[in-house]
Scaffold this motif. Structure first.
Motif, PDB file in Angstrom:
ATOM      1  N   ASN A 153     -20.819  -6.155 -66.004  1.00 36.96           N
ATOM      2  CA  ASN A 153     -20.397  -7.408 -65.381  1.00 36.96           C
ATOM      3  C   ASN A 153     -19.374  -7.151 -64.289  1.00 36.96           C
ATOM      4  OD1 ASN A 153     -18.474  -9.854 -65.208  1.00 36.96           O
ATOM      5  ND2 ASN A 153     -20.342 -10.681 -66.134  1.00 36.96           N
ATOM      6  N   VAL A 154     -18.359  -6.361 -64.593  1.00 39.98           N
ATOM      7  CA  VAL A 154     -17.293  -6.074 -63.627  1.00 39.98           C
ATOM      8  C   VAL A 154     -17.849  -5.333 -62.407  1.00 39.98           C
ATOM      9  CG1 VAL A 154     -15.171  -4.739 -63.262  1.00 39.98           C
ATOM     10  CG2 VAL A 154     -15.428  -6.148 -65.322  1.00 39.98           C
ATOM     11  N   ILE A 155     -18.676  -4.338 -62.643  1.00 39.02           N
ATOM     12  CA  ILE A 155     -19.251  -3.581 -61.525  1.00 39.02           C
ATOM     13  C   ILE A 155     -20.087  -4.492 -60.633  1.00 39.02           C
ATOM     14  CG2 ILE A 155     -20.916  -1.772 -60.905  1.00 39.02           C
ATOM     15  CD1 ILE A 155     -19.847  -0.183 -63.339  1.00 39.02           C
ATOM     16  N   ALA A 156     -20.908  -5.349 -61.235  1.00 33.63           N
ATOM     17  CA  ALA A 156     -21.726  -6.272 -60.445  1.00 33.63           C
ATOM     18  C   ALA A 156     -20.847  -7.196 -59.609  1.00 33.63           C
ATOM     19  CB  ALA A 156     -22.641  -7.090 -61.359  1.00 33.63           C
ATOM     20  N   GLN A 157     -19.788  -7.728 -60.197  1.00 33.71           N
ATOM     21  CA  GLN A 157     -18.908  -8.634 -59.462  1.00 33.71           C
ATOM     22  C   GLN A 157     -18.173  -7.907 -58.332  1.00 33.71           C
ATOM     23  OE1 GLN A 157     -20.301 -11.808 -60.823  1.00 33.71           O
ATOM     24  NE2 GLN A 157     -18.421 -12.157 -59.718  1.00 33.71           N
TER      25      GLN A 157
ATOM     26  N   ILE B  25     -15.429 -13.215 -57.795  1.00 34.01           N
ATOM     27  CA  ILE B  25     -15.415 -14.190 -58.889  1.00 34.01           C
ATOM     28  C   ILE B  25     -16.464 -15.284 -58.691  1.00 34.01           C
ATOM     29  CG2 ILE B  25     -13.019 -13.794 -59.549  1.00 34.01           C
ATOM     30  CD1 ILE B  25     -12.290 -16.331 -57.948  1.00 34.01           C
ATOM     31  N   ALA B  26     -17.317 -15.105 -57.695  1.00 31.34           N
ATOM     32  CA  ALA B  26     -18.322 -16.119 -57.370  1.00 31.34           C
ATOM     33  C   ALA B  26     -19.593 -15.941 -58.189  1.00 31.34           C
ATOM     34  CB  ALA B  26     -18.657 -16.050 -55.879  1.00 31.34           C
ATOM     35  N   SER B  27     -20.299 -17.044 -58.360  1.00 33.44           N
ATOM     36  CA  SER B  27     -21.633 -16.946 -58.939  1.00 33.44           C
ATOM     37  C   SER B  27     -22.621 -16.797 -57.791  1.00 33.44           C
ATOM     38  CB  SER B  27     -21.957 -18.188 -59.777  1.00 33.44           C
ATOM     39  OG  SER B  27     -21.865 -19.355 -58.986  1.00 33.44           O
ATOM     40  N   GLY B  28     -23.795 -16.276 -58.088  1.00 36.20           N
ATOM     41  CA  GLY B  28     -24.765 -15.991 -57.038  1.00 36.20           C
ATOM     42  C   GLY B  28     -24.430 -14.670 -56.368  1.00 36.20           C
ATOM     43  N   GLY B  29     -25.297 -14.232 -55.488  1.00 31.31           N
ATOM     44  CA  GLY B  29     -25.072 -12.984 -54.758  1.00 31.31           C
ATOM     45  C   GLY B  29     -25.712 -11.784 -55.422  1.00 31.31           C
ATOM     46  N   PHE B  30     -25.648 -10.655 -54.720  1.00 29.70           N
ATOM     47  CA  PHE B  30     -26.275  -9.416 -55.173  1.00 29.70           C
ATOM     48  C   PHE B  30     -25.208  -8.442 -55.624  1.00 29.70           C
ATOM     49  CE2 PHE B  30     -27.921  -5.162 -54.796  1.00 29.70           C
ATOM     50  CZ  PHE B  30     -29.230  -5.282 -55.218  1.00 29.70           C
ATOM     51  N   PRO B  31     -25.397  -7.857 -56.775  1.00 32.77           N
ATOM     52  CA  PRO B  31     -26.410  -8.076 -57.813  1.00 32.77           C
ATOM     53  C   PRO B  31     -25.977  -9.179 -58.776  1.00 32.77           C
ATOM     54  CG  PRO B  31     -25.049  -6.202 -58.427  1.00 32.77           C
ATOM     55  CD  PRO B  31     -24.533  -6.695 -57.100  1.00 32.77           C
ATOM     56  N   SER B  32     -26.914  -9.689 -59.526  1.00 30.77           N
ATOM     57  CA  SER B  32     -26.621 -10.728 -60.510  1.00 30.77           C
ATOM     58  C   SER B  32     -25.813 -10.139 -61.661  1.00 30.77           C
ATOM     59  CB  SER B  32     -27.932 -11.307 -61.048  1.00 30.77           C
ATOM     60  OG  SER B  32     -27.696 -12.046 -62.232  1.00 30.77           O
ATOM     61  N   SER B  33     -24.599 -10.640 -61.832  1.00 28.94           N
ATOM     62  CA  SER B  33     -23.776 -10.149 -62.943  1.00 28.94           C
ATOM     63  C   SER B  33     -24.289 -10.668 -64.282  1.00 28.94           C
ATOM     64  CB  SER B  33     -22.307 -10.530 -62.741  1.00 28.94           C
ATOM     65  OG  SER B  33     -22.163 -11.919 -62.670  1.00 28.94           O
ATOM     66  N   HIS B  34     -24.900 -11.853 -64.274  1.00 23.15           N
ATOM     67  CA  HIS B  34     -25.503 -12.356 -65.512  1.00 23.15           C
ATOM     68  C   HIS B  34     -26.600 -11.402 -65.987  1.00 23.15           C
ATOM     69  CE1 HIS B  34     -23.629 -16.097 -64.134  1.00 23.15           C
ATOM     70  NE2 HIS B  34     -23.692 -16.501 -65.386  1.00 23.15           N
ATOM     71  N   SER B  35     -27.475 -11.024 -65.047  1.00 23.84           N
ATOM     72  CA  SER B  35     -28.583 -10.134 -65.395  1.00 23.84           C
ATOM     73  C   SER B  35     -28.096  -8.748 -65.781  1.00 23.84           C
ATOM     74  CB  SER B  35     -29.566 -10.029 -64.225  1.00 23.84           C
ATOM     75  OG  SER B  35     -30.092 -11.296 -63.922  1.00 23.84           O
ATOM     76  N   SER B  36     -27.104  -8.230 -65.067  1.00 23.93           N
ATOM     77  CA  SER B  36     -26.610  -6.890 -65.390  1.00 23.93           C
ATOM     78  C   SER B  36     -25.938  -6.871 -66.760  1.00 23.93           C
ATOM     79  CB  SER B  36     -25.640  -6.389 -64.319  1.00 23.93           C
ATOM     80  OG  SER B  36     -24.449  -7.138 -64.307  1.00 23.93           O
ATOM     81  N   THR B  37     -25.204  -7.920 -67.082  1.00 26.81           N
ATOM     82  CA  THR B  37     -24.488  -7.983 -68.365  1.00 26.81           C
ATOM     83  C   THR B  37     -25.444  -8.026 -69.543  1.00 26.81           C
ATOM     84  OG1 THR B  37     -22.663  -9.144 -67.273  1.00 26.81           O
ATOM     85  CG2 THR B  37     -22.756  -9.250 -69.686  1.00 26.81           C
ATOM     86  N   VAL B  38     -26.413  -8.935 -69.496  1.00 34.58           N
ATOM     87  CA  VAL B  38     -27.316  -9.074 -70.648  1.00 34.58           C
ATOM     88  C   VAL B  38     -28.299  -7.911 -70.746  1.00 34.58           C
ATOM     89  CG1 VAL B  38     -27.067 -11.579 -70.833  1.00 34.58           C
ATOM     90  CG2 VAL B  38     -28.925 -10.634 -69.443  1.00 34.58           C
ATOM     91  N   THR B  39     -28.679  -7.330 -69.608  1.00 37.26           N
ATOM     92  CA  THR B  39     -29.550  -6.154 -69.659  1.00 37.26           C
ATOM     93  C   THR B  39     -28.799  -4.975 -70.264  1.00 37.26           C
ATOM     94  OG1 THR B  39     -30.792  -6.912 -67.728  1.00 37.26           O
ATOM     95  CG2 THR B  39     -30.981  -4.577 -68.306  1.00 37.26           C
TER      96      THR B  39
ATOM     97  N   GLY C 270     -29.469  -6.782 -60.571  1.00 37.95           N
ATOM     98  CA  GLY C 270     -28.651  -6.853 -61.776  1.00 37.95           C
ATOM     99  C   GLY C 270     -29.310  -6.174 -62.960  1.00 37.95           C
ATOM    100  N   ILE C 271     -30.610  -6.356 -63.092  1.00 35.20           N
ATOM    101  CA  ILE C 271     -31.353  -5.717 -64.190  1.00 35.20           C
ATOM    102  C   ILE C 271     -31.294  -4.194 -64.042  1.00 35.20           C
ATOM    103  CG2 ILE C 271     -33.667  -5.353 -65.134  1.00 35.20           C
ATOM    104  CD1 ILE C 271     -34.185  -8.362 -64.549  1.00 35.20           C
ATOM    105  N   VAL C 272     -31.483  -3.698 -62.837  1.00 36.89           N
ATOM    106  CA  VAL C 272     -31.440  -2.244 -62.611  1.00 36.89           C
ATOM    107  C   VAL C 272     -30.049  -1.694 -62.942  1.00 36.89           C
ATOM    108  CG1 VAL C 272     -31.560  -0.445 -60.836  1.00 36.89           C
ATOM    109  CG2 VAL C 272     -33.323  -2.220 -60.942  1.00 36.89           C
ATOM    110  N   LEU C 273     -29.011  -2.359 -62.449  1.00 39.95           N
ATOM    111  CA  LEU C 273     -27.648  -1.934 -62.767  1.00 39.95           C
ATOM    112  C   LEU C 273     -27.409  -1.958 -64.274  1.00 39.95           C
ATOM    113  CD1 LEU C 273     -24.688  -1.242 -62.066  1.00 39.95           C
ATOM    114  CD2 LEU C 273     -24.300  -3.698 -61.780  1.00 39.95           C
ATOM    115  N   GLY C 274     -27.841  -3.050 -64.921  1.00 40.58           N
ATOM    116  CA  GLY C 274     -27.657  -3.187 -66.362  1.00 40.58           C
ATOM    117  C   GLY C 274     -28.463  -2.202 -67.184  1.00 40.58           C
TER     118      GLY C 274
END
Length: 152
Positions: free
Chosen positions: A14-18, A38-52, A135-139
């Motif tokens: 999550n932190v790396i994505a943000q 601290i924004a939502s949206g953008g590359f990469p998705s922190s939501h996707s990286s966190t849950v992956t 985000g998925i790739v990062l996660g």
């Protein structure tokens, strides 16, 4: 130490994505905006990286045939779907509504005095598919890289 592996990896993803968001934005636009951290949206998705990262780390630590891995996978699919679809189109609806209000004021000379029309809404809530895939790739990579640190 083994039991905190999924937590550490997920939070780190999550932190790396943000942190990557303002860097990627700068590379694309030559504009640096630290608020992207601290924004939502953008590359990469922190939501996707966190849950992956959570799902992969659970799979590695508990087994890919475990019930816990199945639960985290279902949870991950819901979050990724929401990031790419529900939240994305909610942001598009906000953009459309803002444009309609602006057009009505301009074309019809209407002035909307209710404070609700003056409220600043974020129009970027969700992600494009490429942002989710990033985000998925990062996660997916992070748990594989950190696994040896926790299980050596």
């Amino acid at each position: 130490m083994h039991s905190i592996y999924p937590l550490v990896v997920s939070l780190l993803a999550n932190v790396i994505a943000q942190v990557l968001k303002p860097i990627v934005l700068y590379m694309r636009t030559q504009k640096f905006d630290v608020h992207q951290c601290i924004a939502s949206g953008g590359f990469p998705s922190s939501h996707s990286s966190t849950v992956t990262a959570l799902s992969i780390s659970i799979g590695l630590s508990e087994g890919f045939d475990s019930a816990l891995f199945a639960i985290t996978c279902v949870f991950s699919f819901i979050v990724v779907y929401d990031a790419a679809n529900v939240r994305y189109y909610a942001g598009k609806n906000i953009q459309l509504t803002k444009q309609l209000i602006s057009d009505l004021e301009e074309m019809k000379g209407l002035k909307f005095s209710d404070p609700i029309y003056q409220e600043r809404l974020k129009s970027v809530l969700g992600h494009k598919y490429v942002e989710v895939i990033g985000g998925i790739v990062l996660g997916a990579i992070l748990p594989l890289l950190l696994y040896p640190l926790f299980y050596s």
